[in-house]
Design an enzyme around this catalytic site. Sequence first.
Site, PDB file in Angstrom:
ATOM      1  N   TYR A  55       0.844  -1.189   0.000  1.00  0.00           N
ATOM      2  CA  TYR A  55       0.000   0.000   0.000  1.00  0.00           C
ATOM      3  C   TYR A  55       0.889   1.252   0.000  1.00  0.00           C
ATOM      4  CZ  TYR A  55      -3.413  -3.487   1.570  1.00  0.00           C
ATOM      5  OH  TYR A  55      -4.198  -4.617   1.697  1.00  0.00           O
ATOM      6  N   PRO A 202     -15.097  -6.326   2.396  1.00  0.00           N
ATOM      7  CA  PRO A 202     -16.211  -6.942   3.117  1.00  0.00           C
ATOM      8  C   PRO A 202     -17.582  -6.433   2.685  1.00  0.00           C
ATOM      9  CG  PRO A 202     -15.137  -5.313   4.488  1.00  0.00           C
ATOM     10  CD  PRO A 202     -14.291  -5.457   3.264  1.00  0.00           C
TER      11      PRO A 202
END
Length: 277
Positions: A55, A202
């Site tokens: 990241y 999610p």
Amino acid sequence: MTSTFRIGGELAVRRLGFGAMRLPTEPAPARETGIAVARRAVELGITLIDTAHMYGWGANEELLAEALYPYPDDLLIATKVGIAPAPSIHEAESCGRPDFLREQVDDGLRRLRVERLDLLQLHRIDPKVPLADQLGTLRELQLAGKIGHLGLSEVTVTDLAEARQIIDVASVQNRYSMLDREHEAVLDACTEAGIAFLPWRPVHPAVLSATSEITAVAAELGATQAQISLAWLLDRSPVVLPIPGTTSISHLEENVAAADLKLSDDQRHRLNNLQPT
């Protein structure tokens, strides 16, 4: 359903965590926004934050350290190694060479300003390197005190079984949601073994435009579709630790509030019977 879980039987965290991947790391004012969101997450009681070397190629880890160091005693920052930049700026590839993994672990320690990475996950298994070499290297670093617990990401049931012959697997991070259940068998294996399961993405994008049972249940509970998605995950298994990410404090607060939602047996049944996308 308990609101906490002990990763590896030791690291106690609240089950609803935070994924830091989307936090902006550019110069101010964008960076100030990222710092503010990370700090607000901790203020709201989040004790599990997920990041990775990939990241921003370390920039995300550095941002979290700037925002949160010195860390609260109950905060777990989990990071991942094993991805290298590819020739194209928009690509990346798995790299499980022992020397590369050692370098990324040392970089993570330096960027996060810690002496031990309490939870370190292999971001992807590198098919070009024997699994025993990849996990064996991380196990050596664990024995040396640089890593507390080890986990995996994007693995199959077979991968998990093979890995457990080499290391104690504390966590698995796979893509999983109410509308994306490809890794259902992996979650079931983790539930049986007591291994933390951290679903990334999610909240499936299709949830936000859903007009099915998701919308109906959301209306019944006075919640959003996204909150219902997170509540369903928390209800799905006690080992599930969702890590939704955001760049907005208001969205973060909405996500955290999902932990207080309780599904009825009827609502659970209706959501369980949805057809994955």
